[in-house]
Design a protein around this motif. Structure first.
Motif, PDB file in Angstrom:
ATOM      1  N   PRO A 150      39.285  42.851  53.843  1.00  0.00           N
ATOM      2  CA  PRO A 150      39.869  42.955  52.497  1.00  0.00           C
ATOM      3  C   PRO A 150      39.481  41.798  51.576  1.00  0.00           C
ATOM      4  O   PRO A 150      39.246  42.003  50.387  1.00  0.00           O
ATOM      5  CB  PRO A 150      41.374  42.968  52.755  1.00  0.00           C
ATOM      6  CG  PRO A 150      41.504  43.537  54.130  1.00  0.00           C
ATOM      7  CD  PRO A 150      40.293  43.058  54.895  1.00  0.00           C
ATOM      8  N   TYR A 153      36.334  42.937  50.082  1.00  0.00           N
ATOM      9  CA  TYR A 153      36.219  44.192  49.322  1.00  0.00           C
ATOM     10  C   TYR A 153      37.232  44.345  48.199  1.00  0.00           C
ATOM     11  O   TYR A 153      37.067  45.210  47.351  1.00  0.00           O
ATOM     12  CB  TYR A 153      36.192  45.419  50.236  1.00  0.00           C
ATOM     13  CG  TYR A 153      37.465  45.855  50.920  1.00  0.00           C
ATOM     14  CD1 TYR A 153      38.545  46.365  50.194  1.00  0.00           C
ATOM     15  CD2 TYR A 153      37.563  45.819  52.305  1.00  0.00           C
ATOM     16  CE1 TYR A 153      39.694  46.793  50.830  1.00  0.00           C
ATOM     17  CE2 TYR A 153      38.709  46.261  52.943  1.00  0.00           C
ATOM     18  CZ  TYR A 153      39.772  46.741  52.210  1.00  0.00           C
ATOM     19  OH  TYR A 153      40.911  47.177  52.831  1.00  0.00           O
ATOM     20  N   ARG A 154      38.294  43.512  48.174  1.00  0.00           N
ATOM     21  CA  ARG A 154      39.283  43.689  47.098  1.00  0.00           C
ATOM     22  C   ARG A 154      38.888  42.908  45.858  1.00  0.00           C
ATOM     23  O   ARG A 154      38.448  41.757  45.936  1.00  0.00           O
ATOM     24  CB  ARG A 154      40.660  43.229  47.573  1.00  0.00           C
ATOM     25  CG  ARG A 154      41.332  44.217  48.502  1.00  0.00           C
ATOM     26  CD  ARG A 154      41.746  45.516  47.830  1.00  0.00           C
ATOM     27  NE  ARG A 154      42.778  45.305  46.834  1.00  0.00           N
ATOM     28  CZ  ARG A 154      44.080  45.304  47.094  1.00  0.00           C
ATOM     29  NH1 ARG A 154      44.505  45.534  48.318  1.00  0.00           N
ATOM     30  NH2 ARG A 154      44.968  45.092  46.142  1.00  0.00           N
ATOM     31  N   GLU A 159      47.372  45.890  42.319  1.00  0.00           N
ATOM     32  CA  GLU A 159      47.214  46.615  43.574  1.00  0.00           C
ATOM     33  C   GLU A 159      46.992  48.117  43.387  1.00  0.00           C
ATOM     34  O   GLU A 159      46.219  48.754  44.117  1.00  0.00           O
ATOM     35  CB  GLU A 159      48.443  46.379  44.455  1.00  0.00           C
ATOM     36  CG  GLU A 159      48.190  46.781  45.877  1.00  0.00           C
ATOM     37  CD  GLU A 159      49.440  46.700  46.745  1.00  0.00           C
ATOM     38  OE1 GLU A 159      50.541  46.478  46.216  1.00  0.00           O
ATOM     39  OE2 GLU A 159      49.284  46.884  47.963  1.00  0.00           O
ATOM     40  N   TYR A 162      43.626  49.745  43.429  1.00  0.00           N
ATOM     41  CA  TYR A 162      43.059  50.046  44.745  1.00  0.00           C
ATOM     42  C   TYR A 162      43.790  51.212  45.403  1.00  0.00           C
ATOM     43  O   TYR A 162      43.169  52.208  45.799  1.00  0.00           O
ATOM     44  CB  TYR A 162      43.126  48.801  45.630  1.00  0.00           C
ATOM     45  CG  TYR A 162      42.761  49.076  47.075  1.00  0.00           C
ATOM     46  CD1 TYR A 162      41.516  49.607  47.402  1.00  0.00           C
ATOM     47  CD2 TYR A 162      43.677  48.824  48.101  1.00  0.00           C
ATOM     48  CE1 TYR A 162      41.186  49.892  48.722  1.00  0.00           C
ATOM     49  CE2 TYR A 162      43.345  49.100  49.422  1.00  0.00           C
ATOM     50  CZ  TYR A 162      42.106  49.635  49.727  1.00  0.00           C
ATOM     51  OH  TYR A 162      41.783  49.928  51.022  1.00  0.00           O
ATOM     52  N   ARG A 168      37.644  49.310  44.537  1.00  0.00           N
ATOM     53  CA  ARG A 168      37.370  48.222  45.475  1.00  0.00           C
ATOM     54  C   ARG A 168      35.857  48.076  45.562  1.00  0.00           C
ATOM     55  O   ARG A 168      35.120  48.853  44.962  1.00  0.00           O
ATOM     56  CB  ARG A 168      37.949  48.534  46.871  1.00  0.00           C
ATOM     57  CG  ARG A 168      37.535  49.886  47.419  1.00  0.00           C
ATOM     58  CD  ARG A 168      37.665  49.974  48.924  1.00  0.00           C
ATOM     59  NE  ARG A 168      36.555  49.285  49.571  1.00  0.00           N
ATOM     60  CZ  ARG A 168      36.401  49.163  50.874  1.00  0.00           C
ATOM     61  NH1 ARG A 168      37.291  49.668  51.692  1.00  0.00           N
ATOM     62  NH2 ARG A 168      35.361  48.532  51.382  1.00  0.00           N
TER      63      ARG A 168
END
Ligand code: ADP
Length: 394
Positions: A150, A153-154, A159, A162, A168
């Motif tokens: 994460p 990739y975040r 939030e 995503y 992402r």
């Protein structure tokens, strides 16, 4: 299972194809159907004896082109068809046997790759008609990067971006990064370990691969993030979009167009997206070409340095893609920009490793990180994953 696999890469008006046997041997029967849906549609290719052919297919659509490809297979019926699919979202972490359910899932990710996935899907439908009796397998450009943690990739966004919209970092060129990192593990005494891979073609991306798994990569939600490419800008300030809109009144489509089609090497040089020409003009002293080359190499070095944070140990760097495989200038400049990493370039090996050559370009016996040129074989990797998928599911 020694029968070949037919690898298909469908664009909106083209089909790249290759018939690949289990040993991945070359030369292969391979080529391109292009300008589909126009009077100039045609099929180009080379047969397995290495002889070229061009066949006019006026007005042909994907299905007609696939029939023409079928006629060219020299009687070697494939065991399966492997399709390159650009975006597999989070659902696909490996190749998948194409079923109704898989088709629906590919459709569902079309919002993430509106230019590519619909064309890939049209290709699957046409192939299912022409090669009705063969199993079809989808191999995803994003799948190899599904091992990113994460933290890699975040995006630092609310939030719900995503969780509700799948926004992402996905990464692309997965088959290429997978192929060259696996090949380096075979060729180098270091084996699987920590490798940085640089796929430099018209599209460009880097990846960090730790023990065979991708742990970070330069492309993100779309293939626009990261390095400078032929016509794509790579990273820009995310504030640029609002600036262009507010100050110059540009629409989103205009902004998208300039960042994807008129930027990169082409935008910086004012000349071309072709690295061969950039190098020639830079040598002649053309200011735009020199700047394009400088920014291109600097951004690769910067990306490799950043991605090295994802690796506990750095065993080496691998160059691939049309530029990575053929440009000693780019390779030398990138490594020069990373003096603190301790690469030791062997100039003669670097100059000599071009046009499909494979090998180490670092000095022999050097204890620091290695440097390799490994020609990518995305079609070969797709064929391999197709076979593995068949063995698992059939
Ligand atoms: P794609 O991403 O479309 O598959 P390629 O991997 O074939 O593209 O890479 C295309 C790029 O490779 C172009 O910028 C081209 O100029 C560059 N290239 C090919 N041969 C050379 C060479 N001898 N020297 C420098 N660049 C080269």
């Amino acid at each position: 299972m020694n029968a070949p696999v037919l690898v298909i890469n469908c664009g909106s008006s083209s089909i790249k194809y290759a018939l690949i046997d289990s040993t991945l041997e070359t030369p292969r029967l391979a080529g391109l159907a292009e300008r589909l849906g126009t009077p100039q549609a045609r099929l180009k290719g080379k047969n397995s004896a290495g002889e070229s052919f061009i066949q006019a297919l006026p007005g042909a659509d994907h299905a007609k082109a696939l029939n023409a490809i079928l006629d060219r297979l020299e009687g070697r019926l494939p065991v399966a068809v492997g399709h390159r699919i650009v975006h597999g979202g989070e659902r696909f972490t490996q190749a998948a046997l194409i079923t109704g359910d898989v088709l629906e899932a590919i459709q569902a990710t079309a919002a993430l790759a509106p230019l590519h996935n619909p064309a890939n899907l049209a290709g699957i439908e046409a192939t299912q008609t022409v090669f009705a009796e063969l199993p079809q397998v989808a191999v995803f450009d994003t799948a190899f990067h599904q091992t990113l943690p994460p933290k890699a990739y975040r995006y630092a966004l609310p939030e719900a971006f995503y969780t509700e919209h799948g926004i992402r970092r996905y990464g692309f060129h997965g088959t290429s990064h997978a192929f060259v990192s696996r090949r380096a593990a075979e060729l180098s005494e270091r084996g699987e370990g920590g490798w940085l891979t640089a796929h430099l073609g018209n599209g460009c991306s880097t990846a960090a691969v730790w023990q065979g798994k991708s742990v970070d990569t330069s492309m993100g939600l779309t293939p626009l993030e990261g390095l400078v490419m032929g016509t794509r800008s790579g990273d820009v300030d995310p504030g640029l979009h609002a600036h262009l809109h507010r100050q110059l009144g540009w629409s989103l489509d205009e902004i998208d167009d300039v960042l994807n089609k008129r930027s990169g090497l082409l935008g910086l040089s004012g000349l071309t997206n072709d690295m061969r020409e950039i190098e020639e003009k830079a040598l002649e002293g053309h200011a735009g070409a020199s700047l394009a080359l400088e920014v291109f190499c600097y951004r690769i070095a910067k990306s490799l340095a950043a991605l090295s944070c994802a690796l506990p140990v750095l065993d080496g760097v691998i160059f691939t893609g049309g530029i990575g495989e053929n440009s000693p200038i780019v390779r030398a400049r990138v490594l020069e920009l990373l003096p603190h990493f301790g690469f030791a370039l062997d100039d003669a090996a670097n100059e000599a490793t071009i046009r499909g050559g494979e090998g180490a370009i670092g000095k022999a016996g050097h204890t620091g990180p290695e440097a390799w040129v490994i020609p990518t074989d995305e079609e070969g990797r797709i064929a391999l994953e197709t076979r593995q998928c068949l063995e698992t599911f059939l």
